[in-house]
Design an enzyme around this catalytic site. Structure first.
Site, short mmCIF file in Angstrom:
data_model
loop_
_atom_site.label_atom_id
_atom_site.label_comp_id
_atom_site.label_asym_id
_atom_site.label_seq_id
_atom_site.Cartn_x
_atom_site.Cartn_y
_atom_site.Cartn_z
N MET B 124 -2.68 -3.34 3.68
CA MET B 124 -2.98 -1.96 4.05
C MET B 124 -1.72 -1.37 4.65
O MET B 124 -0.93 -2.10 5.26
CB MET B 124 -4.11 -1.95 5.09
CG MET B 124 -4.29 -0.61 5.81
SD MET B 124 -5.72 -0.60 6.91
CE MET B 124 -5.22 -1.79 8.14
N ASN B 125 -1.50 -0.05 4.49
CA ASN B 125 -0.47 0.61 5.29
C ASN B 125 -0.97 1.94 5.89
O ASN B 125 -1.92 1.93 6.68
CB ASN B 125 0.91 0.68 4.63
CG ASN B 125 0.94 1.28 3.24
OD1 ASN B 125 0.40 0.72 2.30
ND2 ASN B 125 1.61 2.42 3.10
N ASP B 126 -0.40 3.06 5.52
CA ASP B 126 -0.64 4.31 6.25
C ASP B 126 -2.11 4.71 6.39
O ASP B 126 -2.87 4.61 5.43
CB ASP B 126 0.02 5.49 5.53
CG ASP B 126 1.50 5.31 5.27
OD1 ASP B 126 2.09 6.25 4.72
OD2 ASP B 126 2.05 4.25 5.60
N GLN B 142 -4.04 3.54 2.90
CA GLN B 142 -3.26 3.00 1.79
C GLN B 142 -3.62 1.51 1.65
O GLN B 142 -3.55 0.76 2.63
CB GLN B 142 -1.77 3.13 2.09
CG GLN B 142 -1.30 4.57 2.22
CD GLN B 142 -1.13 5.23 0.86
OE1 GLN B 142 -0.12 5.07 0.20
NE2 GLN B 142 -2.13 6.00 0.44
N TRP B 150 2.65 -4.83 -0.21
CA TRP B 150 2.54 -3.46 -0.69
C TRP B 150 2.61 -3.41 -2.21
O TRP B 150 3.40 -4.13 -2.83
CB TRP B 150 3.68 -2.62 -0.09
CG TRP B 150 3.65 -1.19 -0.54
CD1 TRP B 150 2.97 -0.16 0.03
CD2 TRP B 150 4.33 -0.63 -1.67
NE1 TRP B 150 3.18 0.99 -0.67
CE2 TRP B 150 4.01 0.74 -1.73
CE3 TRP B 150 5.17 -1.16 -2.65
CZ2 TRP B 150 4.50 1.60 -2.71
CZ3 TRP B 150 5.67 -0.31 -3.64
CH2 TRP B 150 5.33 1.06 -3.66
N ARG B 249 6.89 13.78 0.13
CA ARG B 249 5.62 13.12 0.26
C ARG B 249 4.98 13.33 1.64
O ARG B 249 5.65 13.72 2.59
CB ARG B 249 5.76 11.61 -0.02
CG ARG B 249 6.83 10.87 0.78
CD ARG B 249 6.97 9.43 0.27
NE ARG B 249 7.93 8.65 1.05
CZ ARG B 249 9.22 8.57 0.76
NH1 ARG B 249 9.73 9.21 -0.28
NH2 ARG B 249 10.03 7.83 1.53
N ASP B 337 12.16 6.83 8.05
CA ASP B 337 12.26 5.81 7.00
C ASP B 337 13.36 4.80 7.33
O ASP B 337 13.23 3.61 7.07
CB ASP B 337 12.57 6.53 5.67
CG ASP B 337 12.20 5.71 4.46
OD1 ASP B 337 12.69 6.05 3.36
OD2 ASP B 337 11.43 4.74 4.58
#
Lengths: 159, 648
Positions: B124-126, B142, B150, B249, B337
């Site tokens: 899982m991410n965001d 996500q 990922w 994004r 980032d």
């Protein structure tokens, strides 16, 4: 004819400098240049392309190391436990790190590519430590650590 | 080599720093310019301390001097992670203290959290599109349905009545269109005036271009919002001229402008300058791009997951995203980032042209010395306005700090932080204050209350039984006399250099710290995670307080990132030092001064697991006695499970 040769030479020189420029920003210029020059795509690749070439080198090295590990079970049966760990770790490089990095770089979210590439170095180091000083894989480990750190530097240029 | 794990110093009064610190650590925490003065002062302090101890000893179970191991600072241990890069560089220590660690399933399965949101398995991410609708809190995320790293990203979905007890639902959005074929990425929800929901999200197209797409619930009468429809005219936004196809994004929730249009912002970059683009729309299908940016900051790199919202200057409730006016400041937040750090800044929004200026440009968005929601592992965070309880709630993605081999072996990767309320610190207006949502208290089971005086160089076991799922609320007071001595003493120079990251961790002792709790510790403290205050004497003899978490000794494993996290925490006059700690297996969340400084850490002990997990209180200061008054609750699990008809 001479003109064509001259133009082609100039093209090669100026494209060679993309590799040069990129590799200068990595921890191991010589290694970086030799890896990228050894791939035919290297001379015309952009930064993403160069990163993908290096990730491919990681894949090739991981495969080679796994083959070596598999061969060691018979030759050095006393190392079985450490070899099991290494096998798991190099399979992670092949099955998780490399695909993750390729997908991330292709899709323009390089930070996940950085994760995958860095992890390749971690897995190699962890495998090495499992032998507690008596590793039969040391030279392969060092290669992976070096390629991982060079690749990481190139991936970071995409952030 | 001497044990490096013990918190306690040598029992002799010799300056432990000179005896046992290696020369490689450049800065000592205390500088005593004149040796004679040194001897006299330490003599006086010693007498003062002994007097204090004799006079105030109240029979608490302190183990003074019980452990007289020396300690040394191993450079190898500390090497690897600097605050700035947060780059998680592992450097495997070869000092022989740590071992190559074969993770077994017993150790790995312990790591799964009991009351933090995480899917049943995989990566899982965001956090995406959080919202409250028809009685349910919705959370999207996500998710990789195929692996514990990922990739192949889709939107997972879960609902809860209370932000704590979650129910897994089917996937909400999958990459089934050309405009999101290579990924259904992060997005945000907006409520229209009629109460309907629109969702904007980033798609990675079949040609790897990042575009923005519109989706909305297929059936608005379904409180579970199970199915979503993608707008047939997608994408609604493509990268504008001058913006890279892969630098576009994470659209925000929209807010209403005074002219009645909706406005959104999207992070990007131009060369190394992080920027936030602004678009206006009336229907979420066609947009006008502003010529000006919401904001930009040079040398910060790509801004991901931008968030933009108002906070009240005077009240402690949250505000709807569209609120404006003189009683309000606006927050611009971005995920960097380059460094994987979330930064925010407080400033003023100009609605007439869609621009924002920070109150303090020297700590602008993305500046390394600027403000963060969290000084530990915390990224891609996103807030939403909870109209149900009039709160602004913050979600944050907490990734793993272990190796991917371990993630693959255990079958999962990443958790979400406990949702936090976010408000402006109305006393100073200079930072946000966060706090775990009240609903988490429903997980509290039995509790124990403690009141302890802890002398310098002491470690005290705190007997709470099981110690992997805890909620700790604590108040610390430094003994007034000790404070006065140290503040008044000219020879104790102001320590301008201290930071948690460079401070060497919890074993480096100062006059007034460190002191706090060691969580996820084993009985011998061979593995432990100190969460602590470190008080220094700043300029003008004022105290400066830091809040840190030291994961460098959290595990014997060496394929794990083990930084020291933390930051300065503002302490107002008259305020006691307070901390709250949530412990949930492999995650520790610390909150200082009611949430002015927060630190989330991931921790992977190999020994301090199951019944062997313990809690300790410690005071590793050289001079100060500290009184700790605290409560420890056992925490129940949230038993997150797939939704079934019984759950209605």
């Amino acid at each position: 004819m001479k003109l064509i040769v001259m133009v082609m030479t100039m093209m090669m020189i100026s494209e060679g400098s993309m590799i040069d420029q990129t590799c200068k920003q990595t921890p191991d210029f010589k290694l970086c240049v030799s890896l990228l020059n050894s791939d035919p795509r290297g001379s015309s690749a952009d930064t993403s392309g160069l990163a993908l070439i290096l990730i491919d080198k990681i894949k090739v090295l991981a495969t080679k190391t796994l083959t070596e590990i598999n061969g060691l079970y018979k030759k050095r049966p006393e190392l079985k436990q450490a070899l099991d760990q290494c096998s798991r770790r190099y399979k992670t490089i092949l099955n998780a790190d490399v695909p993750e990095a390729i997908e991330a770089i292709s899709k323009g979210v390089p930070k996940f590519g950085e994760d995958g590439v860095m992890d390749a170095g971690v897995e190699a180091s962890a495998c090495e430590e499992g032998f507690q000083g008596k590793s039969p894989l040391t030279s392969l480990t060092k290669s992976m650590q070096n390629i991982s750190s060079v690749t990481r530097a190139v991936v970071r240029m995409l952030l | 080599m001497a044990s490096t794990e013990a918190l306690l110093p040598v029992t002799s009064r010799q300056d432990p720093l000179s005896e046992s610190r290696s020369d490689q650590i450049p800065e000592t925490r205390r500088k005593r310019p004149i040796k004679v003065h040194l001897a006299v002062c330490s003599g006086l302090l010693l007498i003062a301390l002994y007097v204090t101890l004799i006079v105030t000893h109240d029979g608490s179970t302190a183990q003074n001097g019980a452990k007289d191991e020396t300690y040394t600072e191993s450079r190898a241990r500390l090497a690897g992670v600097s605050e700035k890069s947060n780059d998680g560089v592992w450097r495997l220590s070869d000092d022989g203290k740590t071992e190559a660690f074969p993770w077994n399933n017993t150790m790995l399965s312990w790591q799964r959290t009991a009351f933090h949101f995480q899917p049943e398995k995989n990566w899982m991410n965001d956090p995406n599109g959080p919202l409250f609708y028809k009685g349910w809190y919705h959370f999207f995320y996500q998710y990789n349905p195929n692996a514990a790293v990922w990739g192949d990203i889709v939107w997972g979905h879960a609902v809860s009545k209370d932000l704590i007890h979650w129910l897994y639902l089917p996937l909400a959005l999958v990459p089934d269109q050309w405009y999101d074929a290579n990924g259904v990425w992060t997005g945000s929800a907006t409520f229209l005036d009629d109460g309907s929901i629109v969702m904007l999200y980033t798609g990675s197209t079949d040609k790897f271009v990042q575009v923005q797409n519109l989706a909305y619930p297929e059936d608005p009468s379904d409180p579970l919002l199970l199915k979503w429809t993608k707008f047939s005219g997608n994408p609604v936004l493509v990268p504008p001229p001058g913006i890279g196809a892969k630098d576009f994004r994470d659209p925000t929730t929209a807010w209403k402008t005074s002219s009645g249009k909706w406005r959104i912002t999207i992070g990007s970059k131009i060369n190394r300058t992080g920027i936030s683009l602004v678009y206006d729309t009336t229907d979420f299908k066609t947009y006008e791009k502003h010529e000006t940016l919401l904001h930009q900051v040079p040398n910060t790199g790509m801004w991901e997951c931008v968030d933009f919202y108002p906070v009240s200057k005077t009240k402690v409730n949250g505000l709807d995203t569209s609120v404006k006016g003189p009683d309000v400041k606006h927050i611009v937040k971005a995920s960097m980032d380059d460094t994987r750090i979330d930064h925010y800044a407080i400033g003023t929004y100009d609605d007439s042209n869609g621009t924002w200026v920070p109150d303090n440009p020297s700590i602008d968005v993305g500046i390394s010395t600027g403000l963060r929601y969290d000084y530990g592992k915390f990224y891609a965070s996103k807030t939403f306005y909870d109209q149900n309880k009039k709160r602004r709630i913050l979600w944050g993605w907490i990734g793993e700090s272990d190796s991917e081999a371990a993630d693959v072996q255990k079958g999962w990767s990443s958790v979400q932080g406990i949702p936090r309320t976010v408000v402006l610190d109305t006393k100073t207006g200079k930072n946000l204050v966060q706090w775990p949502v009240e609903e988490i208290k429903s997980l509290r089971l039995s509790n124990k209350k403690f009141h302890m005086k802890v002398g310098p160089g002491t470690v005290v076991p705190v007997d709470v039984g099981s110690a992997a799922q805890l909620d700790i609320e604590a108040e610390f007071t430094i003994k007034k006399d000790d404070l006065e001595i140290i503040l008044g003493e000219d020879s104790v120079e102001a320590d301008e250099e201290f930071s948690c990251q460079n401070g060497g961790g919890s074993t480096v002792r100062g006059a007034l710290g460190p002191f706090g709790f060691s969580v996820l510790a084993d009985q011998s403290l061979s593995e432990h995670t100190p969460v602590y205050f470190y008080v220094t004497k700043g300029k003008d003899s004022k105290l400066k307080t830091f809040f840190c978490t030291d994961t460098s000794r959290s595990t014997m494993a060496n394929d794990v990132v083990k930084p020291v996290y933390g930051s300065f925490v503002p302490v107002l006059k008259g305020e006691k030092l307070t901390m709250r700690i949530l412990v949930d297996h492999s995650i520790v969340e610390g909150f200082a001064q009611g949430g002015k400084t927060c630190i989330t850490s991931r921790v992977y002990p190999t020994k301090a697991i199951y019944g062997a997990t313990k809690l300790f209180l410690f005071n590793n200061a050289i001079d100060a006695t500290v009184t700790a008054s605290f409560k420890v609750w056992q925490m129940n699990g949230a038993f997150i499970h797939p939704y079934s008809a019984d759950d209605l």
